[in-house]
Design a protein around this motif. Structure first.
Motif: not given
Length: 122
Positions: A82-99
């Motif tokens: 999930d931390d990998g998802y957080v990193t991706f979404l922040r870098r590439h989508r400007d989206i905040h994902y709280v795992r």
């Protein structure tokens, strides 16, 4: 070392999972699909102040608990993906994902068998 590998696996999987998903609602739809694919039962899906929240049963919380400890698999290993998802979404989508987090943090969801995750714009 294993945690770092799991983080990068999550990051790489995110390229596929979130392909074409550029809004919080599109991202949360993909996450919910992924949750269902791995057998997670979604209980509630409220939208609160622009944040998409997903409340679900935590099926892996105590998996391997008798051998490695109560939170070993769910919180120490699966969360790295999930931390990998957080990193991706922040870098590439400007989206905040709280795992996924334990529901004890929410006022109306204190049942220990439940978890929640949130998606919103940064």
């Amino acid at each position: 070392m294993l945690e770092k590998i799991l983080h990068w696996i999550g990051y790489v999987l995110a390229f596929v999972l979130f392909l074409g998903a550029n809004t919080p609602s599109a991202v949360v739809e993909r996450l919910r699909l992924a949750y269902r694919i791995v057998g997670v039962e979604i209980v509630e899906t409220p939208r609160i102040d622009g944040t998409e929240r997903t409340i679900f049963l935590c099926p892996y919380r105590n998996l391997a608990a008798n051998r490695f400890g109560r939170k070993w698999l769910c919180h120490e290993k699966l969360d790295r993906v999930d931390d990998g998802y957080v990193t991706f979404l922040r870098r590439h989508r400007d989206i905040h994902y709280v795992r996924p987090q334990c529901c004890q943090n929410l006022t109306y969801c204190d049942e220990s068998a439940y978890c929640y995750s949130e998606v919103s714009r940064l």
